[in-house]
Scaffold this active site. Structure first.
Site, PDB file in Angstrom:
ATOM      1  N   CYS A 124       0.817  -1.225   0.000  1.00  0.00           N
ATOM      2  CA  CYS A 124       0.000   0.000   0.000  1.00  0.00           C
ATOM      3  C   CYS A 124       0.849   1.274   0.000  1.00  0.00           C
ATOM      4  CB  CYS A 124      -0.950  -0.004   1.188  1.00  0.00           C
ATOM      5  SG  CYS A 124      -1.915  -1.509   1.292  1.00  0.00           S
ATOM      6  N   HIS A 277      -3.560   6.947   1.899  1.00  0.00           N
ATOM      7  CA  HIS A 277      -3.944   5.594   1.486  1.00  0.00           C
ATOM      8  C   HIS A 277      -5.324   5.281   2.071  1.00  0.00           C
ATOM      9  CE1 HIS A 277      -4.156   1.393   0.886  1.00  0.00           C
ATOM     10  NE2 HIS A 277      -3.867   1.056   2.131  1.00  0.00           N
ATOM     11  N   ASN A 308     -10.262  -0.702  -0.264  1.00  0.00           N
ATOM     12  CA  ASN A 308      -8.804  -0.553  -0.179  1.00  0.00           C
ATOM     13  C   ASN A 308      -8.181  -1.218  -1.408  1.00  0.00           C
ATOM     14  OD1 ASN A 308      -6.066  -0.919   0.324  1.00  0.00           O
ATOM     15  ND2 ASN A 308      -6.334  -1.500   2.467  1.00  0.00           N
TER      16      ASN A 308
HETATM   17  O1  UT7 Z   1      -3.962  -1.368   3.512  1.00  0.00           O
HETATM   18  C1  UT7 Z   1      -3.010  -1.905   4.364  1.00  0.00           C
HETATM   19  C2  UT7 Z   1      -3.216  -1.453   5.721  1.00  0.00           C
HETATM   20  N1  UT7 Z   1      -4.369  -2.126   6.309  1.00  0.00           N
HETATM   21  C3  UT7 Z   1      -5.025  -1.505   7.252  1.00  0.00           C
HETATM   22  O2  UT7 Z   1      -4.696  -0.374   7.569  1.00  0.00           O
HETATM   23  C4  UT7 Z   1      -6.134  -2.242   7.964  1.00  0.00           C
HETATM   24  C5  UT7 Z   1      -6.217  -1.797   9.402  1.00  0.00           C
HETATM   25  N2  UT7 Z   1      -7.220  -2.512  10.190  1.00  0.00           N
HETATM   26  C6  UT7 Z   1      -8.546  -2.285  10.068  1.00  0.00           C
HETATM   27  O3  UT7 Z   1      -8.990  -1.548   9.206  1.00  0.00           O
HETATM   28  C7  UT7 Z   1      -9.453  -2.905  11.116  1.00  0.00           C
HETATM   29  O4  UT7 Z   1      -8.652  -3.525  12.088  1.00  0.00           O
HETATM   30  C8  UT7 Z   1     -10.484  -3.927  10.569  1.00  0.00           C
HETATM   31  C9  UT7 Z   1     -11.523  -3.205   9.718  1.00  0.00           C
HETATM   32  C10 UT7 Z   1      -9.795  -4.989   9.745  1.00  0.00           C
HETATM   33  C11 UT7 Z   1     -11.227  -4.605  11.725  1.00  0.00           C
HETATM   34  O5  UT7 Z   1     -11.854  -3.621  12.510  1.00  0.00           O
HETATM   35  P1  UT7 Z   1     -11.614  -3.553  14.090  1.00  0.00           P
HETATM   36  O6  UT7 Z   1     -12.424  -2.438  14.567  1.00  0.00           O
HETATM   37  O7  UT7 Z   1     -10.147  -3.521  14.341  1.00  0.00           O
HETATM   38  O8  UT7 Z   1     -12.237  -4.912  14.548  1.00  0.00           O
HETATM   39  P2  UT7 Z   1     -11.652  -5.941  15.620  1.00  0.00           P
HETATM   40  O9  UT7 Z   1     -10.717  -6.880  14.928  1.00  0.00           O
HETATM   41  O10 UT7 Z   1     -11.137  -5.178  16.809  1.00  0.00           O
HETATM   42  O11 UT7 Z   1     -12.934  -6.707  16.063  1.00  0.00           O
HETATM   43  C12 UT7 Z   1     -13.980  -6.037  16.796  1.00  0.00           C
HETATM   44  C13 UT7 Z   1     -15.207  -6.913  16.782  1.00  0.00           C
HETATM   45  C14 UT7 Z   1     -14.954  -8.357  17.223  1.00  0.00           C
HETATM   46  O12 UT7 Z   1     -16.110  -8.820  17.887  1.00  0.00           O
HETATM   47  P3  UT7 Z   1     -16.172  -8.893  19.502  1.00  0.00           P
HETATM   48  O13 UT7 Z   1     -15.016  -9.763  19.907  1.00  0.00           O
HETATM   49  O14 UT7 Z   1     -16.010  -7.457  19.953  1.00  0.00           O
HETATM   50  O15 UT7 Z   1     -17.505  -9.458  19.755  1.00  0.00           O
HETATM   51  C15 UT7 Z   1     -14.822  -9.079  15.914  1.00  0.00           C
HETATM   52  O16 UT7 Z   1     -15.171 -10.429  16.015  1.00  0.00           O
HETATM   53  O17 UT7 Z   1     -15.725  -6.989  15.452  1.00  0.00           O
HETATM   54  C16 UT7 Z   1     -15.792  -8.349  15.036  1.00  0.00           C
HETATM   55  N3  UT7 Z   1     -15.443  -8.399  13.628  1.00  0.00           N
HETATM   56  C17 UT7 Z   1     -16.333  -8.355  12.654  1.00  0.00           C
HETATM   57  N4  UT7 Z   1     -17.679  -8.263  12.664  1.00  0.00           N
HETATM   58  C18 UT7 Z   1     -18.295  -8.234  11.487  1.00  0.00           C
HETATM   59  C19 UT7 Z   1     -14.193  -8.475  13.100  1.00  0.00           C
HETATM   60  N5  UT7 Z   1     -14.277  -8.474  11.758  1.00  0.00           N
HETATM   61  C20 UT7 Z   1     -15.588  -8.415  11.443  1.00  0.00           C
HETATM   62  C21 UT7 Z   1     -16.307  -8.379  10.243  1.00  0.00           C
HETATM   63  N6  UT7 Z   1     -17.658  -8.280  10.301  1.00  0.00           N
HETATM   64  N7  UT7 Z   1     -15.697  -8.420   9.057  1.00  0.00           N
END
Ligand code: UT7
Length: 352
Positions: A124, A277, A308
């Protein structure tokens, strides 16, 4: 005997972006489409990432096809002939062959041969790495005009059932032509890496198992049946530890963006646009907050439509911003890319 003096290339003082072009694939994938494959919801994806749709290239459209389309538009926009290109750089992590490069094929298709051509693997940050290199090549007198393409067909490397990343990614291409200028059009690049976090985002695969498939595909033929099966099982796909990347992006990247402003000798008041980005709308909003960007600075949020697209995301986002607000042309924009490596790159540019 004394060593004879040799001539060196003539240095150039200034460079700028001469033209911009893009390719947005036709297939639109909605959040509801994605939710057929993962346990998620349209509401969750919008709230946590800002993404409403992402585009995917049709099966028969390759990274090279997308790069060529964006490059042709950029050359036309710049008024530069392919024969004037002194180098062709293609930033991508989704060209299916490690070698030969996508860039050599793109140069050939454009009619830029024998321009040097090579791919840049910086995920990226690939587009900003490409700008850093093109800028240096023109400064150093190694090339008159350099084509930089950021292109990804991430849909080829997605496990649709992977809830950690599949729903974020999209396909597309963006290209610019960099060349000499009478005034400064590209600020110093602030770029770097932190390989200690190489496991945070990765494309994992088994080289041996995909070898036959890749060779057959490159030769334009059909992959042997057993190789196709191996592909289904072992074809590399993107994986990420979202939270690690999220925290790194939010805490470290605003500092890098500030360093790019400082290096260019300006403050955020001087900007007309911020084109980061497009990884997550919450990362973009947090960076805007940490940089204390004034209200008048327009912030690119192409992620809502495009998701993305890794190396393609900055030129795609810049193109949308300029299409929607042509008055920004000629103003200063801060751009920053960051991702797998981990790697990052940022610079201030004059909008083409
Ligand atoms: O381009 C290269 C660089 N990449 C990035 O910069 C990506 C950076 N990361 C992100 O954008 C975020 O971390 C994500 C969008 C991938 C995930 O979002 P998050 O707010 O960090 O979610 P999390 O992993 O902290 O999970 C929070 C909750 C969890 O549920 P509980 O344990 O709170 O009940 C996950 O199980 O959200 C749940 N969850 C989802 N729910 C629905 C995680 N992924 C998903 C999903 N759909 N896809």
């Amino acid at each position: 005997m004394s060593t004879p003096a040799i001539k060196q290339a003539t240095l150039r003082e200034h460079t700028r972006i001469h033209g911009l072009g893009i390719y947005r694939p036709s297939v639109v994938v909605t959040n509801d489409d994605v939710c057929q494959w993962i346990d998620s919801s349209d509401e969750w994806i919008r709230q946590r990432t800002g993404i409403v749709t992402r585009h995917r290239a049709p099966r028969d459209v390759s990274v090279v096809d997308m790069a060529e389309a964006a490059a042709r538009e950029a050359l036309a926009d710049a008024g530069v002939e392919p024969s004037q290109l002194g180098a062709v750089l293609v930033s991508t992590v989704t060209h299916p062959l490690a070698t030969p490069s996508a860039a050599a094929q793109v140069a050939d298709r454009l009619g830029a041969t024998p321009a040097p051509a090579y791919d840049i693997s910086a995920a990226c940050a690939g587009y900003c790495y490409g700008i850093a290199q093109a800028d240096a090549l023109v400064h150093a007198g190694s090339a008159d005009y350099v084509l930089v393409v950021g292109v990804e067909k991430l849909s080829d490397f997605i496990d649709n059932g992977d809830r950690t990343i599949s729903f974020i990614l999209g396909d597309g291409a963006g290209a610019v032509v960099i060349g000499p200028s009478e005034s400064a059009g590209i600020g110093p690049s602030v770029w770097g890496s932190d390989g200690s976090k190489h496991e945070a985002i990765r494309m994992s695969h088994s080289l041996l198992d995909i070898r036959d498939y890749s060779l057959a595909a490159a030769a334009g033929g059909n992959a042997p049946a057993e190789a196709a099966e191996a592909r289904a099982a072992l074809w590399p796909t993107m994986r990420q530890d979202g939270q690690t990347v999220f925290r790194w992006a939010v805490w470290e990247m605003a500092k890098v963006a500030q360093q790019a402003l400082d290096a260019a000798g300006i403050t955020s008041d001087d900007l007309v646009a911020f084109v980061p980005h497009q990884a997550n709308i919450r990362i973009i909003d947090e960076m805007v907050k940490q940089l204390k960007l004034p209200e008048h600075v327009q912030v690119a949020r192409d992620i809502v439509d495009a998701g993305n697209t890794s190396a393609a995301s900055i030129p795609l986002a810049m193109h949308r911003l300029l299409k929607e607000q042509p008055s920004l042309k000629g103003g200063l924009a801060l751009q920053i890319g960051f991702g797998a490596g981990l790697v990052f790159g940022a610079q201030v540019v004059v909008l083409p």
